[in-house]
Design a protein around this motif. Structure first.
Motif, mmCIF file in Angstrom:
data_model
loop_
_atom_site.group_PDB
_atom_site.id
_atom_site.type_symbol
_atom_site.label_atom_id
_atom_site.label_comp_id
_atom_site.label_asym_id
_atom_site.label_seq_id
_atom_site.Cartn_x
_atom_site.Cartn_y
_atom_site.Cartn_z
ATOM 1 N N LYS A 67 0.841 -1.199 0.000
ATOM 2 C CA LYS A 67 0.000 0.000 0.000
ATOM 3 C C LYS A 67 0.874 1.246 0.000
ATOM 4 O O LYS A 67 0.537 2.268 -0.616
ATOM 5 C CB LYS A 67 -0.917 -0.004 1.215
ATOM 6 C CG LYS A 67 -2.116 -0.940 1.086
ATOM 7 C CD LYS A 67 -2.806 -1.197 2.415
ATOM 8 C CE LYS A 67 -3.389 0.059 2.996
ATOM 9 N NZ LYS A 67 -4.087 -0.207 4.286
ATOM 10 N N VAL A 69 -5.380 0.047 -1.863
ATOM 11 C CA VAL A 69 -4.846 -0.803 -2.922
ATOM 12 C C VAL A 69 -3.380 -1.069 -2.633
ATOM 13 O O VAL A 69 -2.624 -0.144 -2.309
ATOM 14 C CB VAL A 69 -4.974 -0.130 -4.309
ATOM 15 C CG1 VAL A 69 -4.275 -0.963 -5.368
ATOM 16 C CG2 VAL A 69 -6.426 0.067 -4.682
ATOM 17 N N SER A 117 -6.641 -5.718 -4.030
ATOM 18 C CA SER A 117 -7.447 -5.398 -2.872
ATOM 19 C C SER A 117 -7.911 -6.746 -2.315
ATOM 20 O O SER A 117 -7.699 -7.784 -2.952
ATOM 21 C CB SER A 117 -8.654 -4.549 -3.270
ATOM 22 O OG SER A 117 -8.245 -3.400 -3.983
ATOM 23 N N GLU A 144 -14.274 -0.934 -10.332
ATOM 24 C CA GLU A 144 -14.242 -0.741 -8.872
ATOM 25 C C GLU A 144 -15.608 -0.427 -8.284
ATOM 26 O O GLU A 144 -15.898 -0.768 -7.133
ATOM 27 C CB GLU A 144 -13.267 0.379 -8.501
ATOM 28 C CG GLU A 144 -11.809 -0.004 -8.625
ATOM 29 C CD GLU A 144 -11.379 -1.067 -7.624
ATOM 30 O OE1 GLU A 144 -11.952 -1.127 -6.531
ATOM 31 O OE2 GLU A 144 -10.472 -1.840 -7.948
ATOM 32 N N ASP A 176 -10.621 -2.574 3.196
ATOM 33 C CA ASP A 176 -9.194 -2.606 3.510
ATOM 34 C C ASP A 176 -8.815 -4.013 3.965
ATOM 35 O O ASP A 176 -9.683 -4.854 4.249
ATOM 36 C CB ASP A 176 -8.862 -1.585 4.602
ATOM 37 C CG ASP A 176 -7.398 -1.138 4.552
ATOM 38 O OD1 ASP A 176 -6.595 -1.786 3.843
ATOM 39 O OD2 ASP A 176 -7.069 -0.145 5.220
#
Length: 794
Positions: A645, A663, A682, A721, A728
């Protein structure tokens, strides 16, 4: 008188005996070489294998005969009735042979002097189609009758009719009623109207003669005959008959999606099926194959790859026109290549002929239309020079340096002229002029693989720029060096062997001599400079080669290779330090599998392209459930995801920040910019992009994973997306977070100028606090750390 009666009775009896003997002899003669009719009971015709996307939309078909299996109970009553009306109205009454129909045929054939009518029942036609030759002879007719009679005692009428409706040929490569319905009306057989079904029922008698595409009048004339037979049999009412006659028939074929969207995915399915079942079964058995492809993802991935490779080609400059025509060839070219401009939209490519070139613009023609390419729309068309990046070269401002009259080139439609969009708008004198941009087709290739790491389903798979031009699937068949995209595997090994994100390693020159070959290896960072003491976090984030090599030295190459294999990588790994920089070639799909461990908390999942296979009759042949294997600890997976990340937030993966959601990502570039990679993920989606030439060739200065590959990844992910909620990576037990001084790797102190908030395995976090304001090196108060850095030099 009595004698006459006796004589007549004797003659009659003798005649009857003789006739019986004759019939018996003919039966025996015809029965000598009869095929086994019981084979029909195991009806197994060549059928179309259908491949489905995950939402059950059709991805494509594999077949030699275009036949789809349907059963009687799937069809409305009128569909089966029209065929009985056309071919055998007494089907449900006779026992396989209709003697009256045979007699009528005999009389007509006798009158004609040759065989013009068969008088065969549907049962006989099934026998002829599946067991006998198509020759017209009385011997074959007798065989037909014998076998038809026997078959009717073995199968029900509905079973025989099912075989007939699936077996008959309708012309235009259509076998069976379902294929015919799709071919001539673009519908499924269950949706055929009376009028449509009647037309199809008229085709088997002479498919070429009554083909509605070739001769609609003859086809409709035959349809009227069938409808009249339906009315005669009282199978439709007068009103239904009139409605059917009045119905306007539109002849169109159902679109075949094969080899259009998802062609590379479909080809990978085909290859795997043939490896498992063999080619004959794949093309003839009518399997139903359910795959993991999501067509929304697939279309977005294909568009992104094409767009990205086209942009990559433009960065390398102009390689010349498609062809050049002399003056006398040009009008012929324009005539032979007409255009329907109503179908053109912005973004579409067309091939155009340059007619006139000036400094600020080039005039072009396509078909009977005109267009213009302005200088700003070919400013990229520099002379190729791999040693110079596109920003190192001034833009082209003179069209004459690029194009000349007679050139045939690709152009992209920028805008549709107002007079074409709105026919009422007045066109300029001389007709509308289309605004175009110069384009070139790329030679550079690429691949994109996208996996749901939770289930292993491969949602999208693109193996190149154009399947029509190259069927080589670079997503599964090409193995290339991943470069720095391999580094997370090295660092995951380090985290399990005493390293932490705040470990400090020296970024300084290193020389390695192979003891077996005496070859000297002097690796460098991409920037060609050295950064001194470097946190492990920064080494991964900024992709520092020299730090990675020193980590590999400390670990030992063997441990890194073992970790790579535990993650499912299938490469032939060299037993030297180059392995830490991704020197072992892998395929994009295989690299995606390895990265699933980081996305899903430590276990890898096997990529699933084929989810399930069923036979034509719905029997389950294969089912592929998700296969998981533990590879690394959840804590290691979480730390790697957190560091990657940081790669996106503060490193080479910066382009992915545009997603504005968590991401993790890593770029990769092999020597001389021959291969460029970007892997980003992800918790819900993992995607790998590869870009490079098929023949190992430098792509050019700065054509790295960041520039060449990550834009394709971003373009694809931006399109999909919205399907997912923001998510997360969940923090597992055993992880503690600590704020670290960026200069020393110790806990941040009051005077720390720059800090990072990093994850650690519980018990491995620093316990000392930085004492000064940081700087560029480690805290000198810790002598043991300084000694360790010295050891990295000597």
């Amino acid at each position: 008188m009595k004698k006459v009666v006796i004589v007549l009775a004797a003659l009659f009896g003798g005649g009857a005996i003789l006739a019986a003997a004759l019939v018996g002899g003919m039966y025996y003669w015809a029965s000598l070489d009869l095929p086994d009719f019981k084979r029909i009971t195991d009806y197994n015709p060549p059928l179309v294998t259908t491949v489905y996307a995950r939402d059950n939309r059709v991805l494509g078909y594999f077949y030699k005969e275009r036949r789809f299996l349907v059963t009687i109970d799937e069809l409305p009553n009128h569909v089966s009735r029209v065929f009985l009306a056309a071919e055998d109205s007494g089907f449900y009454e006779h026992e396989g042979v209709d003697l009256l129909a045979i007699f009528r045929a005999f009389v007509k054939n006798l009158q004609a002097g040759h065989v013009v009518q068969g008088g065969s029942t549907i049962t006989q036609q099934v026998i002829k189609s599946l067991l006998l030759t198509p020759e017209r002879s009385y011997k074959r007719k007798i065989k037909e009758g014998i076998l038809a009679y026997r078959l009717e005692r073995f199968l029900t009428k509905d079973e025989i009719l099912t075989i007939y409706l699936n077996q008959i040929f309708f012309g235009a490569r259509a076998y069976g009623i379902e294929s015919a319905a799709r071919t001539y009306f673009g519908v499924h057989a269950k949706d055929l109207s009376v009028a449509q079904a009647a037309l199809l029922a008229g085709l088997p008698k002479a498919p070429s003669k009554f083909n509605p595409f070739a001769d609609p009048e003859k086809a409709i004339s035959r349809q009227h005959y069938v409808l009249s037979r339906m009315l005669d049999q009282n199978w439709i009412t007068q009103e239904q008959y009139d409605d059917a006659l009045a119905e306007e028939l539109v002849f169109k074929s159902m679109e075949d999606p094969s080899w259009h969207q998802g062609a590379y995915y479909l080809e990978e399915v085909r290859r795997r099926l043939i490896d498992h079942y063999g080619e004959d079964r794949v093309y003839n058995s009518g399997m139903h194959v359910y795959t993991g492809v999501d067509l929304t993802h697939q279309v977005a991935a294909e568009r992104s790859v094409r767009k990205g490779l086209e942009a990559s080609a433009r960065r390398r400059g102009w390689t010349g026109p498609n062809s050049h025509l002399e003056e006398e060839q040009r009008e012929t070219y324009l005539t032979e290549n007409p255009f329907v401009v109503e179908a053109l939209e912005p973004g579409e490519w067309i091939e155009v002929l340059v007619s006139e070139v000036e400094k600020d613009q080039a005039l072009v023609r396509f078909g009977e239309f005109k267009g213009v390419i302005k200088a700003k729309d070919l400013s990229w068309a520099r002379t190729p020079d791999p040693s110079k990046a596109t920003e190192d070269v001034p833009p082209v401002k003179d069209c004459a340096l690029v194009l000349k009259s007679g050139d045939v080139v690709w152009a992209e439609v920028k805008a549709v002229p107002p007079s074409v969009l709105n026919p009422g708008t007045k066109a300029p004198k001389g007709g509308p002029v289309w605004e175009l941009a110069l384009r070139r087709r790329p030679v550079v290739q690429g691949a994109l693989v996208s996996i749901d790491p939770r289930s292993g389903e491969v949602l999208a798979l693109v193996g190149g720029y154009s399947f029509a031009e190259s069927q080589f699937n670079r997503a599964t068949q090409a193995e290339r060096q991943p470069g720095s995209a391999f580094k997370p595997i090295v660092y995951s090994t380090a985290l399990d062997n005493g390293f932490t994100p705040s470990s400090v390693m020296l970024d300084a020159p290193i020389v390695y001599t192979d003891s077996e070959t005496d070859k000297v290896w002097k690796p460098e960072n991409f920037e060609g400079v050295f950064f001194g003491p470097t946190l492990l976090r920064n080494a991964l984030c900024k992709s520092r080669n020299l730090v990675t090599i020193r980590v590999a030295q400390r670990l030992g190459v063997r441990k890194i290779i073992e970790r790579a294999k535990a993650l499912g990588l299938e490469a032939d790994f060299p037993e030297d330090l180059s392995v830490s920089l991704g020197s072992a070639p892998v395929s994009p799909l295989n690299l995606a599998q390895a990265y699933t461990a980081f996305a899903r908390g430590g276990s890898i999942v096997k990529p699933r392209i084929i989810l399930k296979v069923e036979s034509a009759w719905g029997d389950e042949l294969e089912i592929n459930e998700p296969e998981y294997s533990d590879a690394i600890s959840p804590q290691t997976a979480y730390i790697i995801a957190s560091l990657m990340k940081e790669v996106v937030r503060d490193g080479t993966g910066w382009r992915a920040r545009v997603l504005k959601r968590p991401v993790a990502g890593k770029t990769g570039t092999s020597n001389d910019e021959q291969d460029a990679w970007f892997v980003g993920y992800s918790p819900y989606l993992l995607s790998v992009v590869y870009v490079g030439f098929d023949q190992l060739t430098p792509m050019g200065k700065y054509e790295t994973g960041s520039r060449a590959a990550s834009p394709l990844w971003v373009d694809y992910r931006m399109a999909v997306e919205a399907e997912y909620p923001i998510e997360d990576f969940p923090q597992p037990p055993g992880i503690v977070m600590a704020r670290i001084d960026a200069a020393s790797g110790l806990l941040a102190g009051p005077k720390s100028e720059k800090t990072y908030f990093l994850p650690f395995k519980d018990g491995t976090q620093p316990t000392e606090t930085a004492q000064d304001g940081g700087g560029s090196g480690p805290n000198p108060s810790t002598s043991s750390k300084g000694e360790d850095l010295l050891k990295q030099i000597y």
